[in-house]
Motif scaffolding. Structure first.
Motif, mmCIF file in Angstrom:
data_model
loop_
_atom_site.group_PDB
_atom_site.id
_atom_site.type_symbol
_atom_site.label_atom_id
_atom_site.label_comp_id
_atom_site.label_asym_id
_atom_site.label_seq_id
_atom_site.Cartn_x
_atom_site.Cartn_y
_atom_site.Cartn_z
ATOM 1 N N GLU A 205 0.807 -1.193 -0.001
ATOM 2 C CA GLU A 205 -0.039 -0.087 -0.163
ATOM 3 C C GLU A 205 0.847 1.400 0.015
ATOM 4 O O GLU A 205 1.823 1.227 0.714
ATOM 5 C CB GLU A 205 -0.778 -0.054 1.137
ATOM 6 C CG GLU A 205 -1.926 1.159 1.432
ATOM 7 C CD GLU A 205 -2.362 1.038 2.603
ATOM 8 O OE1 GLU A 205 -3.284 2.095 3.024
ATOM 9 O OE2 GLU A 205 -2.308 0.253 3.512
ATOM 10 N N ARG A 206 0.659 1.953 -0.778
ATOM 11 C CA ARG A 206 1.284 3.522 -0.811
ATOM 12 C C ARG A 206 0.467 4.401 0.067
ATOM 13 O O ARG A 206 -0.674 4.693 -0.026
ATOM 14 C CB ARG A 206 1.328 4.209 -2.380
ATOM 15 C CG ARG A 206 2.273 5.281 -2.336
ATOM 16 C CD ARG A 206 2.504 5.660 -3.838
ATOM 17 N NE ARG A 206 3.304 6.613 -3.819
ATOM 18 C CZ ARG A 206 3.942 7.224 -5.174
ATOM 19 N NH1 ARG A 206 3.577 6.515 -6.085
ATOM 20 N NH2 ARG A 206 4.816 8.173 -5.454
ATOM 21 N N LEU A 207 1.648 4.975 0.952
ATOM 22 C CA LEU A 207 0.850 5.906 1.745
ATOM 23 C C LEU A 207 1.458 7.394 1.656
ATOM 24 O O LEU A 207 2.313 7.405 0.712
ATOM 25 C CB LEU A 207 1.319 5.584 3.389
ATOM 26 C CG LEU A 207 1.419 4.160 3.837
ATOM 27 C CD1 LEU A 207 1.935 3.933 5.057
ATOM 28 C CD2 LEU A 207 -0.088 3.734 3.939
ATOM 29 N N ASP A 208 0.904 8.148 2.339
ATOM 30 C CA ASP A 208 1.280 9.583 2.351
ATOM 31 C C ASP A 208 2.928 9.905 2.642
ATOM 32 O O ASP A 208 3.139 9.285 3.636
ATOM 33 C CB ASP A 208 0.437 10.744 3.124
ATOM 34 C CG ASP A 208 -1.056 10.731 2.328
ATOM 35 O OD1 ASP A 208 -1.201 10.426 1.175
ATOM 36 O OD2 ASP A 208 -1.976 10.971 3.407
ATOM 37 N N ALA A 209 3.383 10.494 2.005
ATOM 38 C CA ALA A 209 4.943 10.882 2.072
ATOM 39 C C ALA A 209 5.233 12.212 1.704
ATOM 40 O O ALA A 209 4.932 13.046 1.122
ATOM 41 C CB ALA A 209 5.664 9.828 1.304
ATOM 42 N N PRO A 210 6.429 12.532 2.122
ATOM 43 C CA PRO A 210 6.921 14.024 2.048
ATOM 44 C C PRO A 210 7.282 14.005 0.591
ATOM 45 O O PRO A 210 7.541 13.169 -0.016
ATOM 46 C CB PRO A 210 8.114 14.251 2.858
ATOM 47 C CG PRO A 210 7.937 13.409 3.975
ATOM 48 C CD PRO A 210 7.087 12.097 3.223
ATOM 49 N N SER A 211 7.367 15.270 -0.062
ATOM 50 C CA SER A 211 7.576 15.683 -1.418
ATOM 51 C C SER A 211 8.921 14.941 -1.941
ATOM 52 O O SER A 211 9.805 15.027 -1.186
ATOM 53 C CB SER A 211 7.548 17.075 -1.665
ATOM 54 O OG SER A 211 8.182 17.243 -3.214
ATOM 55 N N ARG B 184 9.511 11.737 -1.983
ATOM 56 C CA ARG B 184 9.614 10.601 -1.335
ATOM 57 C C ARG B 184 8.385 9.616 -1.700
ATOM 58 O O ARG B 184 7.412 10.096 -2.079
ATOM 59 C CB ARG B 184 9.946 10.652 0.167
ATOM 60 C CG ARG B 184 10.856 11.553 0.867
ATOM 61 C CD ARG B 184 12.216 10.843 0.502
ATOM 62 N NE ARG B 184 12.423 10.223 1.889
ATOM 63 C CZ ARG B 184 13.358 9.205 2.072
ATOM 64 N NH1 ARG B 184 14.197 9.126 1.138
ATOM 65 N NH2 ARG B 184 13.406 8.434 3.097
ATOM 66 N N VAL B 185 8.461 8.267 -1.351
ATOM 67 C CA VAL B 185 7.671 7.375 -1.550
ATOM 68 C C VAL B 185 7.566 6.294 -0.355
ATOM 69 O O VAL B 185 8.508 5.875 0.311
ATOM 70 C CB VAL B 185 7.795 6.502 -2.977
ATOM 71 C CG1 VAL B 185 6.735 5.103 -2.624
ATOM 72 C CG2 VAL B 185 7.805 7.312 -3.921
ATOM 73 N N ARG B 186 6.344 6.574 0.513
ATOM 74 C CA ARG B 186 6.408 5.593 1.485
ATOM 75 C C ARG B 186 5.477 4.450 1.303
ATOM 76 O O ARG B 186 4.219 4.433 0.806
ATOM 77 C CB ARG B 186 5.558 6.395 2.612
ATOM 78 C CG ARG B 186 5.446 5.608 4.173
ATOM 79 C CD ARG B 186 5.321 6.611 5.086
ATOM 80 N NE ARG B 186 6.442 7.321 5.358
ATOM 81 C CZ ARG B 186 6.482 8.396 6.280
ATOM 82 N NH1 ARG B 186 5.415 8.613 7.274
ATOM 83 N NH2 ARG B 186 7.704 9.168 6.581
ATOM 84 N N ASP C 255 10.336 4.209 3.582
ATOM 85 C CA ASP C 255 10.384 5.361 2.705
ATOM 86 C C ASP C 255 11.587 5.282 1.704
ATOM 87 O O ASP C 255 12.940 4.850 2.172
ATOM 88 C CB ASP C 255 10.749 6.700 3.765
ATOM 89 C CG ASP C 255 9.607 7.407 4.086
ATOM 90 O OD1 ASP C 255 8.372 6.726 3.998
ATOM 91 O OD2 ASP C 255 9.582 8.365 4.905
ATOM 92 N N ASP D 225 12.073 9.144 -4.532
ATOM 93 C CA ASP D 225 11.367 8.798 -6.129
ATOM 94 C C ASP D 225 12.086 9.666 -7.119
ATOM 95 O O ASP D 225 12.172 10.988 -7.248
ATOM 96 C CB ASP D 225 9.989 9.631 -6.032
ATOM 97 C CG ASP D 225 9.122 9.520 -7.175
ATOM 98 O OD1 ASP D 225 9.810 8.788 -8.264
ATOM 99 O OD2 ASP D 225 8.194 9.709 -7.269
#
Length: 378
Positions: free
Chosen positions: A74-80, A82-84, A187, A190
């Protein structure tokens, strides 16, 4: 729950006796239910992932084996930038790495080819070629035995060190914190499908890539090169290659005092290890008083040795086997103990003890096994 199964069918070493009971959990809910049932009924149990870092004895195991086979990313919210990702414990680790490289997400590419499941990765802080999961791990979702609930535990609270964590069983002992990882959160950067990997941090990998340590190359190039390096050492699973019927590196690189490292022969490779953090105790003194604060205790400098070098210099060569044994040191890499076909856990353990004894007799260093050992003594 299924009928009894021989654990030799589920471990990369290909050894292990029958289990009293076996449960395969294909969802997070099933995994939680199975573990809670084991805890609440006080039945012996063993958690199994990919079976790649495990040595199980030949005798019947009087325990329920719970296999984490839950899948999902599952992809979660992350800072710009970045991919969490939240990755369920039963996902295959190398398949995850392959997917991240394909998407252009950097941070675990040097961990390509490591067999096993994602849930097991933080338990021993997997690492290779200058990367460790600690650098990307944000947290784990842990089914905690004490609370019997799933808690999100930050990576900083897991005691992640060289092939260890508070969740790992050492030498058959109990872990510092008892629980089961049901998912990991990582994390990544990207960088895009044509983007650059993290700076190369390992000399052997840099040499294979034709660059200097600290330089960067494309993600896919790192993965391809790491897979080739691992395959050359028999560290990528291949049913046609008996050198890959192993638990990977069987011994960890010893951490010793720098004094011990310097006492070894001049060509012995060793690397400084960061000492423990300085004492951060705060001292408060009354204003106007002249006080000499206590001096901090000296910090012992540590060094990491090469277990492979110690084994080879102790006279244990690639391909070595004890007389009549079906277990042997890999023909490609002295750190791997392999099942050449029909080996028992007892034979693997005998070979491990022999290697330990030779190194200890030659250098006074006791090698520690990296795999979790159940039902057999090393």
């Amino acid at each position: 729950m299924t009928d009894t199964i021989r654990l030799s069918e589920l471990t990369t070493l290909g050894v292990g006796g029958p289990a009293a009971a076996f449960v395969e959990c294909t969802s997070e809910a099933e995994l939680i239910e199975a573990v809670l049932d084991a805890w609440n009924t006080d039945q012996p149990w063993l958690l199994l992932g990919g079976g790649s870092n495990l040595l199980i004895g030949d005798e019947p195991l009087d325990a329920t084996v719970i296999r984490a086979a839950n899948r999902g990313i599952e992809r979660l919210d992350a800072p710009s930038g970045r991919v969490r990702l939240r990755v369920q414990a039963g996902e295959d680790w190398d398949a995850l790495v392959a997917s991240t490289v394909e998407h252009g997400w950097a941070g675990v590419e040097a961990l390509s080819g490591i067999p096993g499941s994602c849930g097991a990765a933080p338990v021993q802080n997997i690492g290779a070629y200058g990367q460790e999961i600690v650098s990307s791990l944000v947290a784990v979702d842990l089914l905690d035995e004490e609370s019997q609930t799933v808690e999100r535990v930050p990576a900083a609270e897991l005691g992640l060190g060289y092939r260890t964590s508070v969740l790992k069983r050492h030498g058959g002992g109990e872990p510092e914190r008892s629980g089961v990882v049901v998912a990991i959160i990582i994390d990544l950067d990207d960088v895009g499908v044509d983007g650059l990997a993290a700076p190369i941090a390992y000399q052997q990998l840099a040499f294979a890539l034709g660059v200097e340590v600290g330089e960067q190359v494309r993600l896919a190039q790192v993965r391809t090169t790491v897979l080739a390096l691992r395959a050359s050492k028999g560290m990528v699973l291949d049913p046609d290659d008996p050198d890959t019927a192993s638990a990977g590196s069987f011994f960890t690189n010893p951490i010793v005092s720098e004094h011990v490292a310097r006492s070894l022969p001049g060509d012995a490779p060793w690397w400084p290890v960061d000492p423990a953090a300085d004492d951060d105790t705060e001292y408060v003194f009354p204003l106007g008083e002249v006080v000499n604060p206590p001096r901090p205790a000296p910090v012992e400098r540590l060094a990491k040795l090469s277990a492979a070098w110690l084994i080879e210099r102790a006279g244990v060569r690639r391909g070595f086997a004890l007389p009549g044994s079906h277990a042997a040191v890999s023909t490609k890499h002295t750190l791997a103990l392999t099942n050449r076909g029909g080996a028992t856990a007892t034979e693997i353990a005998e070979l491990a003890r022999f290697v330990q004894a030779r190194v200890h007799a030659e250098f006074g260093v006791l090698l520690q096994p990296e795999p979790v050992v159940v039902g057999v003594t090393i």
